[in-house]
Design an enzyme around this catalytic site. Structure first.
Site, PDB file in Angstrom:
ATOM      1  N   ALA A 242      85.490  79.015  91.475  1.00  0.00           N
ATOM      2  CA  ALA A 242      85.570  80.446  90.718  1.00  0.00           C
ATOM      3  C   ALA A 242      86.182  81.553  91.304  1.00  0.00           C
ATOM      4  CB  ALA A 242      84.135  80.541  90.373  1.00  0.00           C
TER       5      ALA A 242
ATOM      6  N   HIS B 130      76.137  70.985  91.789  1.00  0.00           N
ATOM      7  CA  HIS B 130      76.921  72.215  91.245  1.00  0.00           C
ATOM      8  C   HIS B 130      76.208  72.777  89.829  1.00  0.00           C
ATOM      9  CE1 HIS B 130      79.252  71.549  94.840  1.00  0.00           C
ATOM     10  NE2 HIS B 130      79.733  72.463  94.543  1.00  0.00           N
TER      11      HIS B 130
HETATM   12  C1  2AL Z   1      80.774  76.884  90.528  1.00  0.00           C
HETATM   13  C2  2AL Z   1      80.008  77.856  91.043  1.00  0.00           C
HETATM   14  O1  2AL Z   1      78.625  77.799  90.982  1.00  0.00           O
HETATM   15  N1  2AL Z   1      80.723  78.693  92.049  1.00  0.00           N
HETATM   16  C3  2AL Z   1      82.287  78.130  92.011  1.00  0.00           C
HETATM   17  O2  2AL Z   1      82.805  78.373  92.626  1.00  0.00           O
HETATM   18  N2  2AL Z   1      81.911  77.000  91.017  1.00  0.00           N
HETATM   19  N3  2AL Z   1      80.229  76.039  89.662  1.00  0.00           N
HETATM   20  C4  2AL Z   1      81.048  75.018  88.883  1.00  0.00           C
HETATM   21  N4  2AL Z   1      80.522  74.220  88.055  1.00  0.00           N
HETATM   22  O3  2AL Z   1      82.267  74.998  89.420  1.00  0.00           O
END
Ligand code: 2AL
Length: 174
Positions: A123, A67
């Site tokens: 997110a 990620h």
């Molecule tokens: C992410 C991402 O790219 N999309 C998400 O929902 N969470 N990355 C992260 N490190 O939590």
């Protein structure tokens, strides 16, 4: 696409279409294909979650490491996958003040230094205030607890990515 279409996909198409529902882990999609046919979207989601649960702890950490950081170099450089790009901009990660951006960078680095994998949160279910709060709080957790927490977030991200691609027939009949 509906679940019958998903079930009829040849392996290559299945991986091409669903290969990034777990970020940069098409091997998970490749493994899940073996479990078809899926009776509905819920069963498909469960197949991803259950496969992730079978991974050894090192495998789970590997999934977390795939990620990108939130508000990290990939967002700034335009090199995120399109799914991550939508999620991160939706949560306002591209609209941080310079003070917020420096704070996120510092906390992300601190988190990775402590745990050896990046901070992961869904997110789409957060905004910049809650991302910052969770990042600030979770960096003090225990490693095993954070690994488990991060994996639960990966599953939420996966579910929402799947729902963007596959129609939920149970709902469409209502
Ligand atoms: C992410 C991402 O790219 N999309 C998400 O929902 N969470 N990355 C992260 N490190 O939590």
């Amino acid at each position: 696409m509906d679940i019958a279409t998903v079930n009829a996909l040849p392996y290559e198409d299945f991986v091409n279409l669903l290969g990034n529902v777990v970020e940069k882990c098409p091997i998970i999609t490749a493994a899940v294909w073996s479990g078809r046919p899926f009776s509905n979207l819920t069963a498909l989601e469960a197949a991803f979650s259950e496969f992730i649960d079978t991974l050894p702890e090192s495998g789970k950490e590997g999934v977390l490491r795939c990620h990108p950081d939130l508000a990290g170099r990939d967002l700034q450089g335009g090199t995120l996958t399109h799914e991550s790009q939508e999620e991160q901009t939706g949560a306002g990660m591209d609209a941080l003040t310079s003070a917020e951006a420096s704070r996120v960078t510092r906390l992300n680095e601190e988190y990775k230094e402590r745990f050896g994998f990046p901070f992961v949160i869904c997110a789409r279910l957060n905004d910049k205030a809650t991302v910052l709060r969770h990042l600030s709080e979770r960096r003090h957790s225990e490693r095993a607890q954070e690994r488990a927490r991060g994996i639960e977030e990966v599953k939420k991200i996966c579910r929402l990515r799947l729902r963007a691609l596959v129609r939920d027939d149970a709902q469409s009949k209502l």
